[in-house]
Scaffold this motif. Structure first.
Motif, short mmCIF file in Angstrom:
data_model
loop_
_atom_site.label_atom_id
_atom_site.label_comp_id
_atom_site.label_asym_id
_atom_site.label_seq_id
_atom_site.Cartn_x
_atom_site.Cartn_y
_atom_site.Cartn_z
N ASP A 205 23.90 -96.33 -17.31
CA ASP A 205 22.46 -96.20 -17.51
C ASP A 205 22.22 -95.24 -18.67
OD1 ASP A 205 19.74 -95.87 -17.41
OD2 ASP A 205 19.74 -94.73 -15.54
N HIS A 206 21.71 -95.75 -19.79
CA HIS A 206 21.49 -94.89 -20.95
C HIS A 206 20.02 -94.74 -21.32
CE1 HIS A 206 20.93 -98.54 -23.34
NE2 HIS A 206 22.08 -98.99 -22.83
N ALA A 207 19.11 -95.31 -20.51
CA ALA A 207 17.66 -95.11 -20.67
C ALA A 207 17.21 -95.36 -22.10
CB ALA A 207 17.27 -93.69 -20.23
N GLY A 208 17.62 -96.50 -22.64
CA GLY A 208 17.21 -96.84 -23.99
C GLY A 208 17.87 -96.01 -25.06
N GLY A 209 19.01 -95.43 -24.73
CA GLY A 209 19.77 -94.65 -25.71
C GLY A 209 19.56 -93.16 -25.63
N SER A 210 18.61 -92.69 -24.81
CA SER A 210 18.30 -91.26 -24.80
C SER A 210 19.08 -90.47 -23.75
CB SER A 210 16.80 -91.05 -24.56
OG SER A 210 16.40 -91.60 -23.33
N ALA A 211 19.80 -91.16 -22.85
CA ALA A 211 20.43 -90.46 -21.72
C ALA A 211 21.93 -90.68 -21.68
CB ALA A 211 19.81 -90.93 -20.40
N PHE A 212 22.64 -89.62 -21.31
CA PHE A 212 24.06 -89.67 -21.01
C PHE A 212 24.21 -89.20 -19.57
CE2 PHE A 212 23.94 -89.56 -25.55
CZ PHE A 212 25.05 -90.29 -25.97
N ASN A 213 24.53 -90.11 -18.68
CA ASN A 213 24.62 -89.81 -17.25
C ASN A 213 26.08 -89.75 -16.83
OD1 ASN A 213 21.88 -89.66 -16.12
ND2 ASN A 213 21.67 -91.73 -16.90
N LEU A 214 26.45 -88.64 -16.21
CA LEU A 214 27.81 -88.48 -15.69
C LEU A 214 27.75 -88.27 -14.18
CD1 LEU A 214 30.86 -88.25 -16.19
CD2 LEU A 214 30.52 -85.76 -16.42
N PRO A 215 27.89 -89.34 -13.38
CA PRO A 215 28.03 -89.15 -11.94
C PRO A 215 29.42 -88.61 -11.64
CG PRO A 215 27.81 -91.51 -12.53
CD PRO A 215 27.95 -90.74 -13.79
N VAL A 216 29.49 -87.56 -10.84
CA VAL A 216 30.77 -86.91 -10.55
C VAL A 216 31.11 -87.08 -9.07
CG1 VAL A 216 30.51 -85.25 -12.42
CG2 VAL A 216 29.68 -84.65 -10.14
N PRO A 217 32.41 -87.11 -8.74
CA PRO A 217 32.79 -87.31 -7.34
C PRO A 217 32.53 -86.07 -6.50
CG PRO A 217 34.73 -86.97 -8.71
CD PRO A 217 33.57 -87.06 -9.65
N PRO A 218 32.37 -86.23 -5.19
CA PRO A 218 32.26 -85.07 -4.30
C PRO A 218 33.44 -84.13 -4.51
CG PRO A 218 31.76 -87.08 -3.11
CD PRO A 218 32.29 -87.51 -4.45
N GLY A 219 33.19 -82.84 -4.26
CA GLY A 219 34.24 -81.85 -4.40
C GLY A 219 34.45 -81.35 -5.80
N LEU A 220 33.54 -81.66 -6.73
CA LEU A 220 33.67 -81.18 -8.11
C LEU A 220 33.95 -79.68 -8.14
CD1 LEU A 220 33.20 -82.17 -11.15
CD2 LEU A 220 30.97 -81.01 -10.90
N ASN A 221 35.00 -79.29 -8.86
CA ASN A 221 35.42 -77.88 -8.88
C ASN A 221 35.14 -77.24 -10.24
OD1 ASN A 221 37.82 -78.28 -10.64
ND2 ASN A 221 38.63 -79.43 -8.89
#
Length: 373
Positions: A205-221
């Motif tokens: 999902d880049h919202a028309g080029g304006s967004a960089f989305n990084l979903p991260v897994p549970p437990g991110l350290n």
């Protein structure tokens, strides 16, 4: 030595609660103000009382009908089924409470003011801000208004064009993404827990080029967050060459928070703040999520200390320790036996760990997109 940073706050947050069972029953901004003053970090010269935004000022993004519904809900302390369905207020997540309009309008007023203050280079902190789930005509995710959007529109009115918005709250900023989708002079970078409400912000999902989305897994350290900061956040912001950076510094990505499943220490947030500060002449730092009163108060006070040029004490002085010992966390198991360091320090022990391959792969996917234009 203290710098020229400005802290926007208000007494409206003291004692204001969404209700006895709601996650936002806990004190947050008042704790940060009290801790900062107990440490000698918040002289009157650095503190600006937040104005309450008038409905007309909020109409730059929110609809008049919605704003009228919020004011009517505050006056009547109830809403009709039709208003509930249309505007998503009077629900368990977004309840009617005594300050349902005044409290968010004060947070929004602070962010609108921040945009005006940042007509010139500087640093502004509005810990009551960061309500990134609000939409023009409805509430969402405990957010009645969207003060990050309002802040950035305020910056634009001051002639500040290129804005990098970095969001490290555990939840995806769906309202902000909606507000600036396709805006070539806005770059949104969000690091959020994969699959967590509102379940938006997919990698593709880049919202028309304006967004960089990084979903991260549970437990991110902390080790993984450092890699995200060094290899993704900083390069994307540097490349964009913003006139201003807005950091939404939600505290719910920390290990102790009851609303997410991430495992960061507050050092991770401070490291992101330190990395972003030199990348633009203007910096606005907002609060956001965070539902453990000790972890929120300690992190957001550390943020202010960093912005204002103070060093973390090895041990808090008695006046600051008393602020933290006075907090309670009723109805949550984490509040039954809080560890001693929640009372005596601001700085967490690091929470390091391995870097998972799936995370590295997702980062590379986003970097490839950036390189391809």
């Amino acid at each position: 030595m203290a710098g020229a940073s400005k802290f926007i706050g208000s007494e409206i947050y003291r004692g204001s609660s969404y209700g006895p069972r709601h996650p936002l029953r806990v004190p947050r901004v008042s704790t940060v103000m009290d801790l900062s003053r107990a440490l000698g970090w918040l002289p009157a010269s650095d503190f600006i009382p937040s104005p309450r935004a008038k409905p007309k000022a909020l109409e730059v993004w929110h609809t008049p009908r919605y704003l009228a519904a919020l004011q009517a809900a505050e006056a009547a302390q109830e809403v009709s089924a039709q208003v509930r369905a249309r505007h998503n207020i009077g629900t368990p997540a977004n309840p009617v409470f005594p300050e349902i309009f005044r409290r968010p309008a004060t947070a929004a007023g602070g962010s609108l003011l921040a945009g005006e203050l940042l007509a010139h280079p500087g640093v502004v902190y509005n810990p009551a801000g960061g309500t990134h789930h609000g939409f023009p005509d409805r509430a969402g995710g405990f957010c009645y208004l969207n003060d990050p959007v309002l802040a950035m529109l305020s910056l634009r009115r001051q002639g500040v064009r290129r804005i990098a918005y970095v969001d490290i709250d555990a939840h995806h900023p769906d309202g902000v993404e909606h507000g600036f989708a396709g805006d070539a002079e806005m770059r949104m970078i969000s690091v959020h827990e994969d699959g967590l409400w509102p379940r938006t912000g997919a990698l593709e999902d880049h919202a028309g080029g304006s967004a960089f989305n990084l979903p991260v897994p549970p437990g991110l350290n902390d080790t993984e967050m450092a890699m995200i900061c060094d290899t993704l956040i900083v390069p994307l912001v540097e490349e964009f060459k913003p006139d201003a950076v807005v950091l939404q510094c939600g505290a719910d990505a920390m290990d102790e928070d009851p609303q997410s499943h991430l495992s960061l220490s507050n050092n991770a947030h401070i490291a992101v703040l330190d990395a972003l500060r030199p990348l633009a002449p203007r910096l606005l730092v907002l609060g956001g999520g965070g539902y453990n009163p000790w972890s929120v108060g300690r992190l957001w006070t550390r943020v202010w200390g960093r912005l204002a040029g103070y060093d973390d004490p090895d041990r808090l002085p008695p006046e600051a320790e008393a602020v933290l010992r006075a907090l309670t966390f009723e109805g949550n198991s984490r509040g039954r036996n809080p560890p001693e360091h929640w009372f005596t320090t601001l700085k967490d022990a690091p929470r390091q760990g391995p870097i998972r391959e799936e995370l590295s792969t997702r980062i590379e996917t986003l970097l490839k997109r950036s390189r391809s234009g």
